[in-house]
Design a protein around this motif. Sequence first.
Motif, PDB file in Angstrom:
ATOM      1  N   GLY A 142       0.465  -1.738  -0.073  1.00  0.00           N
ATOM      2  CA  GLY A 142      -0.243   0.522  -0.091  1.00  0.00           C
ATOM      3  C   GLY A 142       0.764   1.476  -0.183  1.00  0.00           C
ATOM      4  O   GLY A 142       0.157   2.320   1.066  1.00  0.00           O
ATOM      5  N   LEU A 143       2.014   1.194  -0.615  1.00  0.00           N
ATOM      6  CA  LEU A 143       3.262   2.802  -0.764  1.00  0.00           C
ATOM      7  C   LEU A 143       2.132   3.489  -1.802  1.00  0.00           C
ATOM      8  O   LEU A 143       1.454   3.511  -2.741  1.00  0.00           O
ATOM      9  CB  LEU A 143       4.244   1.888  -1.550  1.00  0.00           C
ATOM     10  CG  LEU A 143       4.934   1.115  -0.307  1.00  0.00           C
ATOM     11  CD1 LEU A 143       5.674   0.203  -1.261  1.00  0.00           C
ATOM     12  CD2 LEU A 143       4.732   1.266   0.831  1.00  0.00           C
ATOM     13  N   ASP A 144       2.941   4.726  -1.722  1.00  0.00           N
ATOM     14  CA  ASP A 144       1.977   6.109  -1.931  1.00  0.00           C
ATOM     15  C   ASP A 144       2.941   6.719  -2.668  1.00  0.00           C
ATOM     16  O   ASP A 144       3.382   7.810  -3.395  1.00  0.00           O
ATOM     17  CB  ASP A 144       1.728   6.717  -0.818  1.00  0.00           C
ATOM     18  CG  ASP A 144       2.186   7.644   0.061  1.00  0.00           C
ATOM     19  OD1 ASP A 144       3.521   7.359  -0.153  1.00  0.00           O
ATOM     20  OD2 ASP A 144       1.709   8.476   1.436  1.00  0.00           O
ATOM     21  N   THR A 145       4.178   6.085  -3.155  1.00  0.00           N
ATOM     22  CA  THR A 145       5.502   6.650  -4.182  1.00  0.00           C
ATOM     23  C   THR A 145       5.075   6.690  -5.146  1.00  0.00           C
ATOM     24  O   THR A 145       4.542   6.059  -6.006  1.00  0.00           O
ATOM     25  CB  THR A 145       6.173   5.454  -3.978  1.00  0.00           C
ATOM     26  OG1 THR A 145       6.856   4.953  -2.159  1.00  0.00           O
ATOM     27  CG2 THR A 145       7.760   5.644  -4.881  1.00  0.00           C
ATOM     28  N   VAL A 146       5.228   7.581  -5.608  1.00  0.00           N
ATOM     29  CA  VAL A 146       4.570   7.889  -7.370  1.00  0.00           C
ATOM     30  C   VAL A 146       5.763   7.007  -8.083  1.00  0.00           C
ATOM     31  O   VAL A 146       6.801   7.913  -8.263  1.00  0.00           O
ATOM     32  CB  VAL A 146       4.627   9.319  -7.491  1.00  0.00           C
ATOM     33  CG1 VAL A 146       4.534  10.142  -9.028  1.00  0.00           C
ATOM     34  CG2 VAL A 146       3.585  10.285  -6.704  1.00  0.00           C
ATOM     35  N   VAL A 147       5.492   6.721  -8.779  1.00  0.00           N
ATOM     36  CA  VAL A 147       6.143   5.275  -9.658  1.00  0.00           C
ATOM     37  C   VAL A 147       6.222   6.381 -11.034  1.00  0.00           C
ATOM     38  O   VAL A 147       4.497   6.605 -11.607  1.00  0.00           O
ATOM     39  CB  VAL A 147       6.555   4.024  -9.703  1.00  0.00           C
ATOM     40  CG1 VAL A 147       7.428   3.743 -10.944  1.00  0.00           C
ATOM     41  CG2 VAL A 147       6.704   3.461  -8.114  1.00  0.00           C
ATOM     42  N   GLU A 148       7.769   6.684 -12.223  1.00  0.00           N
ATOM     43  CA  GLU A 148       7.307   7.931 -13.053  1.00  0.00           C
ATOM     44  C   GLU A 148       8.443   6.602 -14.167  1.00  0.00           C
ATOM     45  O   GLU A 148       9.268   6.886 -13.706  1.00  0.00           O
ATOM     46  CB  GLU A 148       7.662   8.937 -13.453  1.00  0.00           C
ATOM     47  CG  GLU A 148       7.782   9.423 -14.552  1.00  0.00           C
ATOM     48  CD  GLU A 148       8.285  10.777 -14.495  1.00  0.00           C
ATOM     49  OE1 GLU A 148       7.373  11.603 -13.879  1.00  0.00           O
ATOM     50  OE2 GLU A 148       9.365  11.274 -14.544  1.00  0.00           O
ATOM     51  N   VAL A 149       7.502   6.485 -15.333  1.00  0.00           N
ATOM     52  CA  VAL A 149       8.774   5.924 -15.898  1.00  0.00           C
ATOM     53  C   VAL A 149       8.818   7.038 -17.397  1.00  0.00           C
ATOM     54  O   VAL A 149       7.395   7.625 -18.071  1.00  0.00           O
ATOM     55  CB  VAL A 149       7.820   4.960 -17.437  1.00  0.00           C
ATOM     56  CG1 VAL A 149       8.445   4.351 -17.945  1.00  0.00           C
ATOM     57  CG2 VAL A 149       7.324   3.702 -15.736  1.00  0.00           C
ATOM     58  N   TYR A 150      10.097   7.307 -17.170  1.00  0.00           N
ATOM     59  CA  TYR A 150      10.309   8.464 -18.171  1.00  0.00           C
ATOM     60  C   TYR A 150      11.610   7.711 -19.355  1.00  0.00           C
ATOM     61  O   TYR A 150      12.086   7.013 -19.699  1.00  0.00           O
ATOM     62  CB  TYR A 150      11.292  10.062 -17.569  1.00  0.00           C
ATOM     63  CG  TYR A 150      11.542  10.348 -18.031  1.00  0.00           C
ATOM     64  CD1 TYR A 150      10.814  11.805 -18.358  1.00  0.00           C
ATOM     65  CD2 TYR A 150      13.598  11.030 -19.085  1.00  0.00           C
ATOM     66  CE1 TYR A 150      11.287  13.170 -19.141  1.00  0.00           C
ATOM     67  CE2 TYR A 150      13.332  11.589 -19.927  1.00  0.00           C
ATOM     68  CZ  TYR A 150      12.499  13.240 -19.571  1.00  0.00           C
ATOM     69  OH  TYR A 150      12.516  14.196 -20.031  1.00  0.00           O
ATOM     70  N   TYR A 151      10.775   8.176 -20.684  1.00  0.00           N
ATOM     71  CA  TYR A 151      10.934   7.596 -22.345  1.00  0.00           C
ATOM     72  C   TYR A 151      11.810   8.909 -22.857  1.00  0.00           C
ATOM     73  O   TYR A 151      11.370   9.686 -23.040  1.00  0.00           O
ATOM     74  CB  TYR A 151       9.828   7.212 -22.917  1.00  0.00           C
ATOM     75  CG  TYR A 151      10.198   6.170 -24.183  1.00  0.00           C
ATOM     76  CD1 TYR A 151      10.026   5.410 -24.147  1.00  0.00           C
ATOM     77  CD2 TYR A 151       9.818   6.584 -25.322  1.00  0.00           C
ATOM     78  CE1 TYR A 151      10.065   4.207 -24.947  1.00  0.00           C
ATOM     79  CE2 TYR A 151      10.040   6.127 -26.027  1.00  0.00           C
ATOM     80  CZ  TYR A 151       9.751   4.712 -25.851  1.00  0.00           C
ATOM     81  OH  TYR A 151      11.087   3.834 -27.125  1.00  0.00           O
ATOM     82  N   HIS A 152      13.317   8.247 -22.967  1.00  0.00           N
ATOM     83  CA  HIS A 152      13.917   9.673 -23.381  1.00  0.00           C
ATOM     84  C   HIS A 152      13.796   8.796 -25.503  1.00  0.00           C
ATOM     85  O   HIS A 152      13.379   8.287 -25.689  1.00  0.00           O
ATOM     86  CB  HIS A 152      15.448   8.855 -22.832  1.00  0.00           C
ATOM     87  CG  HIS A 152      15.414   9.380 -21.864  1.00  0.00           C
ATOM     88  ND1 HIS A 152      16.411  10.124 -20.983  1.00  0.00           N
ATOM     89  CD2 HIS A 152      15.637   8.217 -20.848  1.00  0.00           C
ATOM     90  CE1 HIS A 152      16.420  10.679 -20.158  1.00  0.00           C
ATOM     91  NE2 HIS A 152      15.795   8.881 -19.837  1.00  0.00           N
ATOM     92  N   ARG A 153      13.161   9.642 -25.873  1.00  0.00           N
ATOM     93  CA  ARG A 153      13.258  10.406 -26.934  1.00  0.00           C
ATOM     94  C   ARG A 153      14.473  10.598 -27.972  1.00  0.00           C
ATOM     95  O   ARG A 153      15.125  11.004 -27.765  1.00  0.00           O
ATOM     96  CB  ARG A 153      11.808  11.624 -27.177  1.00  0.00           C
ATOM     97  CG  ARG A 153      10.648  10.813 -26.820  1.00  0.00           C
ATOM     98  CD  ARG A 153       9.524  12.542 -27.329  1.00  0.00           C
ATOM     99  NE  ARG A 153       8.215  11.839 -27.266  1.00  0.00           N
ATOM    100  CZ  ARG A 153       7.564  12.821 -27.505  1.00  0.00           C
ATOM    101  NH1 ARG A 153       7.563  13.811 -27.735  1.00  0.00           N
ATOM    102  NH2 ARG A 153       6.140  11.907 -27.664  1.00  0.00           N
ATOM    103  N   TYR A 154      14.301   9.008 -28.958  1.00  0.00           N
ATOM    104  CA  TYR A 154      15.048   9.489 -30.059  1.00  0.00           C
ATOM    105  C   TYR A 154      14.983   9.089 -31.067  1.00  0.00           C
ATOM    106  O   TYR A 154      13.263   9.294 -31.479  1.00  0.00           O
ATOM    107  CB  TYR A 154      16.257   8.028 -29.850  1.00  0.00           C
ATOM    108  CG  TYR A 154      17.261   8.151 -28.749  1.00  0.00           C
ATOM    109  CD1 TYR A 154      17.926   9.106 -28.975  1.00  0.00           C
ATOM    110  CD2 TYR A 154      17.255   8.101 -27.376  1.00  0.00           C
ATOM    111  CE1 TYR A 154      19.890   8.929 -27.434  1.00  0.00           C
ATOM    112  CE2 TYR A 154      17.582   7.645 -26.986  1.00  0.00           C
ATOM    113  CZ  TYR A 154      18.957   8.409 -26.988  1.00  0.00           C
ATOM    114  OH  TYR A 154      19.905   8.070 -25.518  1.00  0.00           O
ATOM    115  N   LEU A 155      15.233   9.811 -32.478  1.00  0.00           N
ATOM    116  CA  LEU A 155      14.799   9.963 -33.842  1.00  0.00           C
ATOM    117  C   LEU A 155      13.776   8.026 -33.731  1.00  0.00           C
ATOM    118  O   LEU A 155      12.798   8.339 -34.937  1.00  0.00           O
ATOM    119  CB  LEU A 155      15.897  10.118 -34.878  1.00  0.00           C
ATOM    120  CG  LEU A 155      15.927  11.463 -35.078  1.00  0.00           C
ATOM    121  CD1 LEU A 155      16.751  11.672 -36.039  1.00  0.00           C
ATOM    122  CD2 LEU A 155      14.443  12.896 -34.871  1.00  0.00           C
TER     123      LEU A 155
END
Length: 386
Positions: A142-155
Amino acid sequence: MNMYIDIVGACNLSCPSCPMGNSENTNFKKAMQVEMFKQIVDKASREGVKSVFLFNWTEPLIHPRIDEFVAIINAAGLQSGISSNLNLVKNMEKALLANPSFFRISLSGFYQETYKQGHAGGDIEVVKQNMLKLHEIRQLHGLDTVVEVYYHRYLDNLEEEGLMREFSERLGFRFATGYSVMMPLEKTFAIIEGDASVTATDRETLKRLALPPYEDLVNLVKQFPQQACTLKDDWLVLDCNGNTVLCCTIFNQAEYSVGKYLELPVQELMSRKSTQKNCVDLCSRCAKNGLHIYSTQPNKGPLESHAVNRIIDFQRRTILEMPIDSEKLGRSGEVSAEQFDEVEYLRLNDDVKTAVAIGAFSSGYQHYVLFGRLEGRLGAGFSTMF
């Protein structure tokens, strides 16, 4: 004010657009002691720091006591954050169980062939398995940590962005994107100034960037109005030895140190950034070329438009150069206009969505008919033609 600390001096990957992969590491390579860190956080909480993030250039999950670092930040009433490439599992669970405010997963593809180019030495299938484990741990406790997936954009990784977005959001993770830029600042200088230290590998990486620091981009950012540098003025950056560094974009931390954080008040450290000669000289050189804009605003305004134009040009060149399967040139197997799922096609193909938004195509269906069906794009729907 936010604080960013490399609690270790190493990374498990060698990403080519990051100094851990493209530059010699002459920085401290040891792990920060927990006792020193506690003193740093105590001082930071008294000096107005609101958030402490356990990363800058390195991989925080390497540190065997990372959970204690998070607990110290939380106990001080500050926001805590981790950013990881998530190829390591050893300390992942205890890091999350410490309940950081924020946990970012940095990646650059959905399939290994693409991912390994931006995250050299990593395995995206390992990352996906660890993402599933993170989801299970967060749900179980029941953790409230915000997990964010950060997608590095390449061409060349945009068509996999929709797949990773869907995978991430199904796990309840936040999804964000941004155009990759060439770092560190020293490497960017070398590129724009034609320095001989730029390697063949660097040049291959530049071909993949939507925002390579070439002359046309530098001329663009030079036109921005003069403005303060938030990276210098609003962020405190510390190395694993407790030294305060001029800026998060600098990799030569020893040369651009402005003093030990525990030995000087924050006002003095921040003042030195603007008075210490080597720092003033570097900042002037950076601002002259607009690189503080390049570092802080790659996903906004004119820079975003510049990136989109490069993406469209890349896609057109790729289509002209790609081998065409003669069997696909006919209409057999094509999804009809009536059956075509415009919403799903745009949702799974962010580059097409962007191209439609700026008027390069009138609709997702137009892209599909001209290019998407030949590329095997997902989301079009099912054909009723046999």
